[in-house]
Design a protein around this motif. Structure first.
Motif, PDB file in Angstrom:
ATOM      1  N   GLU A 115      49.535  45.833  63.394  1.00  0.00           N
ATOM      2  CA  GLU A 115      50.559  45.660  64.430  1.00  0.00           C
ATOM      3  C   GLU A 115      51.585  46.792  64.385  1.00  0.00           C
ATOM      4  OE1 GLU A 115      52.351  41.828  64.340  1.00  0.00           O
ATOM      5  OE2 GLU A 115      50.442  40.754  64.435  1.00  0.00           O
ATOM      6  N   LYS A 116      51.992  47.161  63.175  1.00  0.00           N
ATOM      7  CA  LYS A 116      52.971  48.244  63.023  1.00  0.00           C
ATOM      8  C   LYS A 116      52.407  49.566  63.515  1.00  0.00           C
ATOM      9  CE  LYS A 116      55.922  50.411  59.506  1.00  0.00           C
ATOM     10  NZ  LYS A 116      56.264  50.430  58.047  1.00  0.00           N
ATOM     11  N   ILE A 125      50.433  54.878  50.377  1.00  0.00           N
ATOM     12  CA  ILE A 125      49.755  56.110  50.796  1.00  0.00           C
ATOM     13  C   ILE A 125      48.665  55.812  51.814  1.00  0.00           C
ATOM     14  CG2 ILE A 125      48.362  58.062  49.996  1.00  0.00           C
ATOM     15  CD1 ILE A 125      49.821  57.771  47.278  1.00  0.00           C
ATOM     16  N   GLY A 126      47.917  54.737  51.607  1.00  0.00           N
ATOM     17  CA  GLY A 126      46.847  54.387  52.535  1.00  0.00           C
ATOM     18  C   GLY A 126      47.359  54.157  53.940  1.00  0.00           C
ATOM     19  N   TYR A 127      48.475  53.455  54.043  1.00  0.00           N
ATOM     20  CA  TYR A 127      49.072  53.223  55.362  1.00  0.00           C
ATOM     21  C   TYR A 127      49.464  54.550  56.011  1.00  0.00           C
ATOM     22  CZ  TYR A 127      52.261  51.833  59.037  1.00  0.00           C
ATOM     23  OH  TYR A 127      52.860  51.690  60.262  1.00  0.00           O
ATOM     24  N   GLU A 128      50.067  55.443  55.238  1.00  0.00           N
ATOM     25  CA  GLU A 128      50.505  56.726  55.796  1.00  0.00           C
ATOM     26  C   GLU A 128      49.316  57.606  56.190  1.00  0.00           C
ATOM     27  OE1 GLU A 128      53.385  57.313  56.775  1.00  0.00           O
ATOM     28  OE2 GLU A 128      54.487  55.715  55.761  1.00  0.00           O
ATOM     29  N   ILE A 129      48.199  57.498  55.464  1.00  0.00           N
ATOM     30  CA  ILE A 129      46.990  58.218  55.872  1.00  0.00           C
ATOM     31  C   ILE A 129      46.514  57.682  57.214  1.00  0.00           C
ATOM     32  CG2 ILE A 129      44.559  58.650  55.334  1.00  0.00           C
ATOM     33  CD1 ILE A 129      45.355  58.532  52.358  1.00  0.00           C
ATOM     34  N   ALA A 130      46.478  56.359  57.330  1.00  0.00           N
ATOM     35  CA  ALA A 130      46.062  55.748  58.593  1.00  0.00           C
ATOM     36  C   ALA A 130      46.989  56.170  59.734  1.00  0.00           C
ATOM     37  CB  ALA A 130      46.041  54.226  58.456  1.00  0.00           C
ATOM     38  N   ALA A 131      48.294  56.186  59.467  1.00  0.00           N
ATOM     39  CA  ALA A 131      49.258  56.580  60.499  1.00  0.00           C
ATOM     40  C   ALA A 131      49.074  58.039  60.890  1.00  0.00           C
ATOM     41  CB  ALA A 131      50.680  56.343  59.994  1.00  0.00           C
ATOM     42  N   GLY A 140      44.714  39.460  54.314  1.00  0.00           N
ATOM     43  CA  GLY A 140      44.672  39.348  55.765  1.00  0.00           C
ATOM     44  C   GLY A 140      46.022  39.476  56.431  1.00  0.00           C
ATOM     45  N   GLN A 141      47.034  38.839  55.873  1.00  0.00           N
ATOM     46  CA  GLN A 141      48.364  38.888  56.469  1.00  0.00           C
ATOM     47  C   GLN A 141      48.939  40.298  56.442  1.00  0.00           C
ATOM     48  OE1 GLN A 141      50.989  35.924  54.888  1.00  0.00           O
ATOM     49  NE2 GLN A 141      52.749  36.582  56.117  1.00  0.00           N
ATOM     50  N   ARG A 142      48.818  40.976  55.302  1.00  0.00           N
ATOM     51  CA  ARG A 142      49.335  42.337  55.194  1.00  0.00           C
ATOM     52  C   ARG A 142      48.524  43.294  56.057  1.00  0.00           C
ATOM     53  NH1 ARG A 142      50.407  43.026  48.653  1.00  0.00           N
ATOM     54  NH2 ARG A 142      52.166  41.587  48.525  1.00  0.00           N
ATOM     55  N   ASP A 154      45.666  53.712  67.687  1.00  0.00           N
ATOM     56  CA  ASP A 154      44.540  52.848  68.052  1.00  0.00           C
ATOM     57  C   ASP A 154      43.950  52.302  66.753  1.00  0.00           C
ATOM     58  OD1 ASP A 154      42.351  51.575  69.090  1.00  0.00           O
ATOM     59  OD2 ASP A 154      41.472  53.340  70.047  1.00  0.00           O
ATOM     60  N   ALA A 155      44.553  51.241  66.247  1.00  0.00           N
ATOM     61  CA  ALA A 155      44.175  50.691  64.938  1.00  0.00           C
ATOM     62  C   ALA A 155      43.497  49.333  65.091  1.00  0.00           C
ATOM     63  CB  ALA A 155      45.411  50.551  64.057  1.00  0.00           C
ATOM     64  N   PHE A 156      42.601  49.043  64.160  1.00  0.00           N
ATOM     65  CA  PHE A 156      41.983  47.709  64.104  1.00  0.00           C
ATOM     66  C   PHE A 156      41.789  47.316  62.642  1.00  0.00           C
ATOM     67  CE2 PHE A 156      38.525  50.749  64.178  1.00  0.00           C
ATOM     68  CZ  PHE A 156      37.535  50.230  63.341  1.00  0.00           C
ATOM     69  N   GLY A 157      41.875  46.039  62.386  1.00  0.00           N
ATOM     70  CA  GLY A 157      41.771  45.545  61.024  1.00  0.00           C
ATOM     71  C   GLY A 157      40.338  45.438  60.547  1.00  0.00           C
TER      72      GLY A 157
END
Length: 241
Positions: free
Chosen positions: A46-47, A16-22, A38-40, A54-57
């Motif tokens: 990148e995805k 869900i967190g990824y989809e919110i970010a997307a 870190g890897q995930r 416009d994403a940053f870790g």
């Protein structure tokens, strides 16, 4: 806002967190992808970038004071402010959760991430949120945290739980208290229920997709000035406390 909106989503490397970010990124927002691994985290960034976001870790362990403080410093350096915070990171705490058999460490684990972690992140990010013209905080809760639903005869609320469900009730109560304190500011803070989504949190047994689960959080992140605060919402409207 005339400037690019800056958001941070915790636990955003998957589900869900990824989809919110997307979803927020699709609006043209700049999105910090908060995650411990870190890897995930970088794979998610990148995805998202491949999708035009416009994403940053943001290295972030919500259970660690220094990690959260470092995340606030990183956002300060990258953006100078924060417009939207979505507290999505959460755990079940583990099994077994029947009250008479639950290990207290299971309860402690759930509360440490689902409640203390949210408080820790909110307090660290509030100085940055106060610099925003229209700051929003969304706390990802669950309908199992609704005492009304838990005590309604015949209503299905999942398995008996002495850790996860009460941690979401606790989170709801904390959300209300923050809303009360911040009521005279322009910060709107609400809790969101994503519904029973298929994620690794439940062994992918949920009946909704993570994308569907992200919808309410995205809506609350976009509330207009003067919108509701201190509320608990799902797709169909208000969730009873």
């Amino acid at each position: 806002m005339s400037e690019q909106t800056i958001a941070l989503v915790t636990g955003a490397n998957k589900g869900i967190g990824y989809e919110i970010a997307a979803g927020l990124g699709a609006l043209g927002w700049r999105v910090g992808v908060g995650a411990r691994d870190g890897q995930r985290r970088e794979a998610a960034v990148e995805k998202l970038r491949a999708q035009g976001v416009d994403a940053f870790g943001v290295p972030l362990d919500v259970t660690d004071d220094e990690s959260v403080a470092a995340a606030a410093r990183l956002i300060e350096e990258r953006a100078g402010r924060l417009d939207v915070l979505v507290n999505n990171a959460g755990v079940t705490g583990g099994m077994q959760q029947v009250p008479t058999a639950v290990d207290l460490e299971t309860v402690r684990t759930a509360v440490e991430t689902n409640v203390f972690g949210v408080i820790r992140v909110m307090d660290a990010m509030l100085p940055l949120l106060r610099r925003s013209a229209s700051p929003r905080i969304v706390n990802m809760s669950s309908s199992v945290g609704s005492l009304t639903r838990q005590t309604t005869p015949g209503l299905e609320t999942g398995p008996i739980s002495a850790a996860y469900a009460p941690s979401k009730t606790f989170l709801n109560a904390v959300t209300v208290q923050y809303a009360k304190q911040l009521r005279d500011t322009n910060i709107l803070i609400n809790a969101a229920c994503p519904g029973y989504c298929a994620t690794d949190l439940n062994g992918f047994r949920g009946v909704r997709t993570p994308e569907q689960g992200a919808a309410t959080a995205i809506r609350l992140a976009n509330l207009p000035d003067g919108g509701p605060t201190g509320g608990f919402f799902e797709d169909d409207g208000v969730v009873p406390w």
